[in-house]
Design a protein around this motif. Structure first.
Motif, PDB file in Angstrom:
ATOM      1  N   TYR A  18     -16.471   8.366 -12.379  1.00 20.07           N
ATOM      2  CA  TYR A  18     -16.159   7.626 -11.376  1.00 20.07           C
ATOM      3  C   TYR A  18     -15.941   8.540  -9.776  1.00 20.07           C
ATOM      4  CZ  TYR A  18     -14.329   3.785 -14.362  1.00 20.07           C
ATOM      5  OH  TYR A  18     -14.153   2.704 -14.984  1.00 20.07           O
ATOM      6  N   PHE A  37      -8.818   9.484 -18.918  1.00 18.67           N
ATOM      7  CA  PHE A  37      -9.474  10.263 -17.900  1.00 18.67           C
ATOM      8  C   PHE A  37      -9.200  11.648 -17.797  1.00 18.67           C
ATOM      9  CE2 PHE A  37     -11.111   6.985 -14.697  1.00 18.67           C
ATOM     10  CZ  PHE A  37     -10.394   5.856 -15.156  1.00 18.67           C
ATOM     11  N   GLY A  38     -10.269  12.549 -17.329  1.00 23.33           N
ATOM     12  CA  GLY A  38     -10.113  13.858 -17.021  1.00 23.33           C
ATOM     13  C   GLY A  38      -9.275  13.822 -15.780  1.00 23.33           C
ATOM     14  N   LYS A  39      -9.038  15.137 -15.343  1.00 17.21           N
ATOM     15  CA  LYS A  39      -8.200  15.414 -14.258  1.00 17.21           C
ATOM     16  C   LYS A  39      -8.993  15.524 -12.932  1.00 17.21           C
ATOM     17  CE  LYS A  39      -4.134  17.563 -15.943  1.00 17.21           C
ATOM     18  NZ  LYS A  39      -3.160  18.725 -15.999  1.00 17.21           N
ATOM     19  N   LEU A  63      -2.489   6.366 -17.863  1.00 17.51           N
ATOM     20  CA  LEU A  63      -2.322   5.167 -18.449  1.00 17.51           C
ATOM     21  C   LEU A  63      -0.869   5.049 -18.648  1.00 17.51           C
ATOM     22  CD1 LEU A  63      -3.576   2.494 -18.906  1.00 17.51           C
ATOM     23  CD2 LEU A  63      -4.002   3.306 -21.194  1.00 17.51           C
ATOM     24  N   PHE A 120     -10.837  -0.550  -9.916  1.00 13.60           N
ATOM     25  CA  PHE A 120      -9.441  -0.211  -9.290  1.00 13.60           C
ATOM     26  C   PHE A 120      -9.120  -1.002  -8.126  1.00 13.60           C
ATOM     27  CE2 PHE A 120      -8.149   3.003 -12.083  1.00 13.60           C
ATOM     28  CZ  PHE A 120      -9.016   3.572 -12.725  1.00 13.60           C
ATOM     29  N   GLY A 121      -7.861  -1.001  -7.849  1.00 12.86           N
ATOM     30  CA  GLY A 121      -7.319  -1.365  -6.491  1.00 12.86           C
ATOM     31  C   GLY A 121      -7.231  -0.048  -5.620  1.00 12.86           C
ATOM     32  N   SER A 122      -6.512  -0.481  -4.452  1.00 11.19           N
ATOM     33  CA  SER A 122      -6.350   0.778  -3.497  1.00 11.19           C
ATOM     34  C   SER A 122      -5.331   1.447  -3.926  1.00 11.19           C
ATOM     35  CB  SER A 122      -6.685   0.450  -2.044  1.00 11.19           C
ATOM     36  OG  SER A 122      -7.782  -0.187  -1.834  1.00 11.19           O
ATOM     37  N   LEU A 140      -9.247   3.671 -21.068  1.00  8.76           N
ATOM     38  CA  LEU A 140      -9.768   4.771 -20.922  1.00  8.76           C
ATOM     39  C   LEU A 140      -8.837   6.206 -20.614  1.00  8.76           C
ATOM     40  CD1 LEU A 140     -12.324   3.627 -17.824  1.00  8.76           C
ATOM     41  CD2 LEU A 140     -12.693   4.343 -20.372  1.00  8.76           C
ATOM     42  N   GLN A 158      -1.071   8.303 -10.650  1.00 13.33           N
ATOM     43  CA  GLN A 158      -1.679   9.524 -10.313  1.00 13.33           C
ATOM     44  C   GLN A 158      -0.960  10.594  -9.577  1.00 13.33           C
ATOM     45  OE1 GLN A 158      -5.313   9.146  -7.688  1.00 13.33           O
ATOM     46  NE2 GLN A 158      -6.482  10.302  -9.173  1.00 13.33           N
ATOM     47  N   GLY A 169      -7.245   8.228  -0.401  1.00 13.89           N
ATOM     48  CA  GLY A 169      -6.477   6.865  -0.266  1.00 13.89           C
ATOM     49  C   GLY A 169      -7.136   5.827  -0.757  1.00 13.89           C
ATOM     50  N   GLU A 170      -8.124   5.942  -1.586  1.00 11.46           N
ATOM     51  CA  GLU A 170      -8.689   4.677  -2.475  1.00 11.46           C
ATOM     52  C   GLU A 170      -8.573   4.938  -3.759  1.00 11.46           C
ATOM     53  OE1 GLU A 170      -9.418   2.729   1.105  1.00 11.46           O
ATOM     54  OE2 GLU A 170      -9.511   1.812  -0.863  1.00 11.46           O
ATOM     55  N   GLY A 171      -8.844   3.878  -4.423  1.00 12.38           N
ATOM     56  CA  GLY A 171      -9.075   3.838  -5.944  1.00 12.38           C
ATOM     57  C   GLY A 171     -10.564   4.465  -6.510  1.00 12.38           C
ATOM     58  N   PRO A 172     -10.371   4.649  -7.581  1.00 12.52           N
ATOM     59  CA  PRO A 172     -11.860   5.403  -8.237  1.00 12.52           C
ATOM     60  C   PRO A 172     -12.849   4.281  -8.213  1.00 12.52           C
ATOM     61  CG  PRO A 172      -9.969   6.176  -9.666  1.00 12.52           C
ATOM     62  CD  PRO A 172      -9.144   5.089  -8.569  1.00 12.52           C
ATOM     63  N   PHE A 189      -4.820  -2.938 -16.243  1.00 13.11           N
ATOM     64  CA  PHE A 189      -4.235  -1.490 -16.592  1.00 13.11           C
ATOM     65  C   PHE A 189      -3.399  -1.266 -15.353  1.00 13.11           C
ATOM     66  CE2 PHE A 189      -7.202  -1.076 -20.005  1.00 13.11           C
ATOM     67  CZ  PHE A 189      -8.332  -1.821 -19.656  1.00 13.11           C
ATOM     68  N   MET A 201      -1.159  15.030  -8.775  1.00 16.89           N
ATOM     69  CA  MET A 201      -2.110  16.218  -8.408  1.00 16.89           C
ATOM     70  C   MET A 201      -1.889  16.891 -10.039  1.00 16.89           C
ATOM     71  SD  MET A 201      -3.992  16.630  -6.133  1.00 16.89           S
ATOM     72  CE  MET A 201      -4.253  18.432  -6.217  1.00 16.89           C
ATOM     73  N   PHE A 229      -2.073   2.979  -9.689  1.00 19.03           N
ATOM     74  CA  PHE A 229      -2.954   2.182  -9.485  1.00 19.03           C
ATOM     75  C   PHE A 229      -3.221   0.945 -10.547  1.00 19.03           C
ATOM     76  CE2 PHE A 229      -5.725   4.176  -6.310  1.00 19.03           C
ATOM     77  CZ  PHE A 229      -5.564   5.431  -6.401  1.00 19.03           C
ATOM     78  N   TYR A 285     -14.189  -0.322 -15.277  1.00 20.08           N
ATOM     79  CA  TYR A 285     -12.958  -0.636 -14.446  1.00 20.08           C
ATOM     80  C   TYR A 285     -13.189  -0.713 -13.102  1.00 20.08           C
ATOM     81  CZ  TYR A 285      -9.832   1.098 -18.543  1.00 20.08           C
ATOM     82  OH  TYR A 285      -9.275   1.115 -19.628  1.00 20.08           O
ATOM     83  N   ARG A 344       0.819  -1.204  -0.115  1.00 19.39           N
ATOM     84  CA  ARG A 344       0.142   0.119  -0.145  1.00 19.39           C
ATOM     85  C   ARG A 344       0.901   1.254  -0.171  1.00 19.39           C
ATOM     86  NH1 ARG A 344      -5.327   0.489   1.387  1.00 19.39           N
ATOM     87  NH2 ARG A 344      -4.897   2.578   0.455  1.00 19.39           N
ATOM     88  N   GLY A 392      -2.887  14.276 -13.106  1.00 12.10           N
ATOM     89  CA  GLY A 392      -4.070  13.412 -13.011  1.00 12.10           C
ATOM     90  C   GLY A 392      -3.560  11.878 -13.278  1.00 12.10           C
ATOM     91  N   LEU A 393      -4.550  11.079 -13.463  1.00 10.44           N
ATOM     92  CA  LEU A 393      -4.495   9.698 -13.871  1.00 10.44           C
ATOM     93  C   LEU A 393      -3.835   9.540 -15.269  1.00 10.44           C
ATOM     94  CD1 LEU A 393      -7.982   7.860 -12.566  1.00 10.44           C
ATOM     95  CD2 LEU A 393      -5.513   6.937 -11.909  1.00 10.44           C
ATOM     96  N   TYR A 429      -1.471  -1.326 -20.437  1.00 13.60           N
ATOM     97  CA  TYR A 429      -2.380  -2.131 -20.288  1.00 13.60           C
ATOM     98  C   TYR A 429      -2.361  -3.493 -21.092  1.00 13.60           C
ATOM     99  CZ  TYR A 429      -5.710  -2.185 -24.377  1.00 13.60           C
ATOM    100  OH  TYR A 429      -6.452  -2.268 -25.507  1.00 13.60           O
ATOM    101  N   GLN A 453     -17.582   7.111 -18.689  1.00 16.49           N
ATOM    102  CA  GLN A 453     -17.838   6.469 -17.422  1.00 16.49           C
ATOM    103  C   GLN A 453     -17.431   7.818 -16.575  1.00 16.49           C
ATOM    104  OE1 GLN A 453     -15.704   3.052 -17.229  1.00 16.49           O
ATOM    105  NE2 GLN A 453     -16.622   2.064 -18.664  1.00 16.49           N
ATOM    106  N   TYR A 512      -1.953   2.625 -13.858  1.00 18.45           N
ATOM    107  CA  TYR A 512      -2.395   3.799 -13.980  1.00 18.45           C
ATOM    108  C   TYR A 512      -1.238   4.496 -12.914  1.00 18.45           C
ATOM    109  CZ  TYR A 512      -6.264   4.268 -17.160  1.00 18.45           C
ATOM    110  OH  TYR A 512      -7.186   3.940 -18.089  1.00 18.45           O
TER     111      TYR A 512
END
Lengths: 115, 113
Positions: free
Chosen positions: B35, B103-105, A45, A106-108, B101, A37, B40-43, A33, A39, A91, A104, A9, A42-43, A48, B33, A35
């Motif tokens: 989300y 993603f937007g920010k 890719l 996602f994991g934590s 996918l 992340q 602390g978690e995923g989307p 996938f 600030m 992620f 999708y 984690r 963002g996310l 995959y 989609q 990813y």
């Protein structure tokens, strides 16, 4: 199902060290996938896999990053050597038929800090 | 690369108010989609919209896909503190490309009690 499981984690490592992130997708999902992340960006890719085969790795930042999926239930993302700018949350997500609208899961995430 | 622009980037409102957040692109997506991500978690997937003009409702959340399948909106009625989180939209490439996918920010939403 326990969902997508990522480990560790949290990871704190020194610059230059090798880092391996692990992911167990949801059983039966055929796409996986990775990813990243932050600030600022963002996310993003990274790569995959479809049916364990890498399909698109154009998002992998450079040769220091590599990913494998030796079987349907396990994938790794490796950074060697790591650098401070690699600090981010990574992620893993899996999906069944995402092109037909499958979402999708996602994991934590793994929060990586490279000092 | 297909880009998704989300607005506003940050939004803080009082409990009980209504709000709308937007997801726009110059590209066409085969589906889109939404989300929600908590710290602390995923989307977590909220909804998928596929048809241009489609409207889907999830309790107090209303999602709309633009007629041209280039944009989408999320409207929340009577926002609650539990709605706080990062709302992300994500598009599936309609061009048959190999990417996953896009993603937007995201919109960071804070609902104050």
């Amino acid at each position: 199902d326990a969902g997508v499981i990522q480990s560790p984690r949290h990871e704190v490592t020194e610059m230059g060290q090798e880092v391996t992130l692990r992911c167990k997708p949801i059983s039966g999902h055929n796409s996986l996938f990775w990813y990243r992340q932050t600030m600022m960006r963002g996310l993003e890719l990274l790569i995959y896999f479809n049916n364990n085969v890498p399909i698109d790795d154009s998002g992998m930042p450079e040769d220091r990053f590599s990913a494998k999926m030796p079987n349907a239930s396990f994938s790794t993302l490796k950074i060697q050597p790591s650098e401070p700018r690699d600090s981010a949350v990574y992620f893993c997500a899996s999906s069944l038929e995402f092109r037909q609208g499958g979402g999708y899961t996602f994991g934590s995430g793994t929060r990586l800090t490279v000092v | 690369t297909q880009l998704l622009e989300q607005s506003p980037q940050f939004l803080s409102i009082q409990e009980g108010e209504n709000l709308t957040v937007y997801c726009n692109s110059s590209s066409v997506f085969s589906s889109l989609q939404w989300y929600r991500q908590e710290p602390g978690e995923g989307p977590v997937l909220l909804v998928t919209v596929v048809t241009g003009g489609e409207v889907k409702k999830l309790k107090r959340l209303t999602f709309q896909f633009g007629d041209a399948r280039k944009d989408s909106s999320l409207h929340i009625t009577a926002a609650q503190p539990g709605d706080t989180g990062l709302y992300l939209c994500a598009g599936v490439n309609s061009g048959g490309g190999a990417d996953g996918l896009t993603f937007g920010k995201g919109t960071h939403l804070i609902i104050q009690p």
